[in-house]
Design a protein around this motif. Structure first.
Motif, PDB file in Angstrom:
ATOM      1  N   ASN A 108       0.830  -1.212   0.000  1.00  0.00           N
ATOM      2  CA  ASN A 108       0.000   0.000   0.000  1.00  0.00           C
ATOM      3  C   ASN A 108       0.864   1.262   0.000  1.00  0.00           C
ATOM      4  OD1 ASN A 108      -2.733   1.349   0.556  1.00  0.00           O
ATOM      5  ND2 ASN A 108      -1.516   2.062   2.282  1.00  0.00           N
ATOM      6  N   LYS A 109       1.897   1.251   0.840  1.00  0.00           N
ATOM      7  CA  LYS A 109       2.807   2.400   0.951  1.00  0.00           C
ATOM      8  C   LYS A 109       3.534   2.651  -0.372  1.00  0.00           C
ATOM      9  CE  LYS A 109       7.146   3.368   3.358  1.00  0.00           C
ATOM     10  NZ  LYS A 109       8.050   2.809   4.405  1.00  0.00           N
ATOM     11  N   GLN A 110       4.030   1.582  -0.983  1.00  0.00           N
ATOM     12  CA  GLN A 110       4.771   1.724  -2.244  1.00  0.00           C
ATOM     13  C   GLN A 110       3.839   2.111  -3.391  1.00  0.00           C
ATOM     14  OE1 GLN A 110       7.971   1.811  -2.213  1.00  0.00           O
ATOM     15  NE2 GLN A 110       8.228   1.040  -0.127  1.00  0.00           N
ATOM     16  N   ALA A 111       2.630   1.570  -3.389  1.00  0.00           N
ATOM     17  CA  ALA A 111       1.653   1.916  -4.425  1.00  0.00           C
ATOM     18  C   ALA A 111       1.248   3.379  -4.304  1.00  0.00           C
ATOM     19  CB  ALA A 111       0.434   1.006  -4.317  1.00  0.00           C
ATOM     20  N   ALA A 112       1.105   3.861  -3.073  1.00  0.00           N
ATOM     21  CA  ALA A 112       0.742   5.269  -2.851  1.00  0.00           C
ATOM     22  C   ALA A 112       1.822   6.199  -3.397  1.00  0.00           C
ATOM     23  CB  ALA A 112       0.521   5.519  -1.360  1.00  0.00           C
ATOM     24  N   LYS A 113       3.097   5.817  -3.208  1.00  0.00           N
ATOM     25  CA  LYS A 113       4.204   6.623  -3.731  1.00  0.00           C
ATOM     26  C   LYS A 113       4.123   6.755  -5.249  1.00  0.00           C
ATOM     27  CE  LYS A 113       7.730   5.528  -0.235  1.00  0.00           C
ATOM     28  NZ  LYS A 113       9.011   4.805  -0.019  1.00  0.00           N
ATOM     29  N   LYS A 114       3.628   5.694  -5.897  1.00  0.00           N
ATOM     30  CA  LYS A 114       3.540   5.674  -7.362  1.00  0.00           C
ATOM     31  C   LYS A 114       2.186   6.165  -7.875  1.00  0.00           C
ATOM     32  CE  LYS A 114       6.833   1.828  -7.660  1.00  0.00           C
ATOM     33  NZ  LYS A 114       7.083   0.456  -8.125  1.00  0.00           N
ATOM     34  N   GLY A 115       1.289   6.460  -6.945  1.00  0.00           N
ATOM     35  CA  GLY A 115      -0.012   6.964  -7.344  1.00  0.00           C
ATOM     36  C   GLY A 115      -0.892   5.934  -8.018  1.00  0.00           C
ATOM     37  N   VAL A 116      -0.762   4.668  -7.591  1.00  0.00           N
ATOM     38  CA  VAL A 116      -1.558   3.588  -8.191  1.00  0.00           C
ATOM     39  C   VAL A 116      -2.289   2.820  -7.089  1.00  0.00           C
ATOM     40  CG1 VAL A 116       0.005   3.330 -10.147  1.00  0.00           C
ATOM     41  CG2 VAL A 116       0.360   1.923  -8.103  1.00  0.00           C
ATOM     42  N   VAL A 117      -3.293   2.076  -7.493  1.00  0.00           N
ATOM     43  CA  VAL A 117      -3.954   1.123  -6.606  1.00  0.00           C
ATOM     44  C   VAL A 117      -3.547  -0.272  -7.074  1.00  0.00           C
ATOM     45  CG1 VAL A 117      -6.148   0.198  -5.801  1.00  0.00           C
ATOM     46  CG2 VAL A 117      -5.890   2.665  -6.137  1.00  0.00           C
ATOM     47  N   GLN A 118      -2.872  -0.998  -6.209  1.00  0.00           N
ATOM     48  CA  GLN A 118      -2.348  -2.316  -6.567  1.00  0.00           C
ATOM     49  C   GLN A 118      -3.385  -3.401  -6.282  1.00  0.00           C
ATOM     50  OE1 GLN A 118       0.775  -3.442  -7.968  1.00  0.00           O
ATOM     51  NE2 GLN A 118      -0.591  -5.217  -8.108  1.00  0.00           N
ATOM     52  N   LYS A 119      -3.726  -4.174  -7.293  1.00  0.00           N
ATOM     53  CA  LYS A 119      -4.645  -5.299  -7.113  1.00  0.00           C
ATOM     54  C   LYS A 119      -3.888  -6.463  -6.478  1.00  0.00           C
ATOM     55  CE  LYS A 119      -7.353  -4.056 -11.181  1.00  0.00           C
ATOM     56  NZ  LYS A 119      -7.727  -4.489 -12.560  1.00  0.00           N
TER      57      LYS A 119
END
Length: 231
Positions: A108-119
């Motif tokens: 979640n933290k890494q996805a937020a940095k990239k501005g994406v929602v990870q499935k």
């Protein structure tokens, strides 16, 4: 030829689905390309394969850079360490193997940095084997409730890897168990949680997995041949 092998597996998927009274379109083939070179992935792409599963982060990232992502999906299906989640979040279309809240939070933290929602899928250890990753049946609902509050991950279903059996029927109870867990989670209607996907079944037992509800079957050897592991 690889095209023939893929077509044979797709035919087996259709037949298993029809036997179970299911729509074959609900089931997708994940070609497990770990330890296989990019050239073989390209050959499978030329044969019409569109989803590839990888187990090892460094190998996968290098392969994705070489092959690209246009028109295909990359799924991460191996054990993922929290410290390596920065290489996976936003790179893979789906991560099958989330088995702890710690890992979900790091993704979640890494996805937020990239501005994406990870499935993601939540991995459940249905066999109880120490050698298998995955949360327990007892802990999975609480894990899903907590992970569902994370803004940059989206829970799409469950994954399991049962014990190995010479007879694919041996794996059936574990596939059925995952489907029953899925149904129980669906009945809870947890906000933000989809139970669309059941990732289960490999080269030796995917037809049984389909009969028990699989939507993603992970097939490597039957497509690419046996793997050679070098120390």
């Amino acid at each position: 030829m690889m095209k023939d092998r893929i077509q044979k597996i797709e035919q087996q998927i259709r037949e298993a689905a029809e036997k179970a009274g299911r729509n074959p379109e609900e089931i997708r083939l994940v070609a497990v390309s770990k330890i296989k070179p990019a050239e073989m992935v390209k050959e499978a792409m030329d044969a019409g394969q569109r989803i590839f599963g990888e187990n090892y982060i460094q190998e996968a990232v290098a392969k994705i850079e070489e092959v690209g992502s246009e028109g295909i999906e990359w799924h991460f299906i191996g054990h993922l360490q929290s410290k390596k989640s920065k290489y996976a979040a936003g790179v893979f279309d789906l991560i099958h193997s989330v088995d702890s809240l710690k890992l979900a939070k790091e993704i979640n933290k890494q996805a937020a940095k990239k501005g994406v929602v990870q499935k993601i899928l939540i991995q459940v250890n249905t066999s109880g084997e120490d050698s298998k990753s995955g949360t327990t049946e007892e802990a999975v609902i609480e894990l899903i409730r907590e992970a569902a509050t994370l803004e940059n991950v989206a829970i799409k279903g469950l994954m399991t890897m049962p014990a190995f059996f010479d007879d694919p029927e041996g794996a059936r109870p574990y596939f059925r168990q995952l489907r029953l867990i899925k149904e129980r989670i669906e009945s809870l209607a947890i906000p933000g949680v989809e139970m669309k996907e059941l990732s289960m079944g490999m080269s030796g037992d995917f037809e049984v997995a389909i009969e028990e509800g699989a939507t993603l079957v992970r097939v490597g050897t039957a497509i690419f041949g046996a793997r050679s592991y070098h120390s």
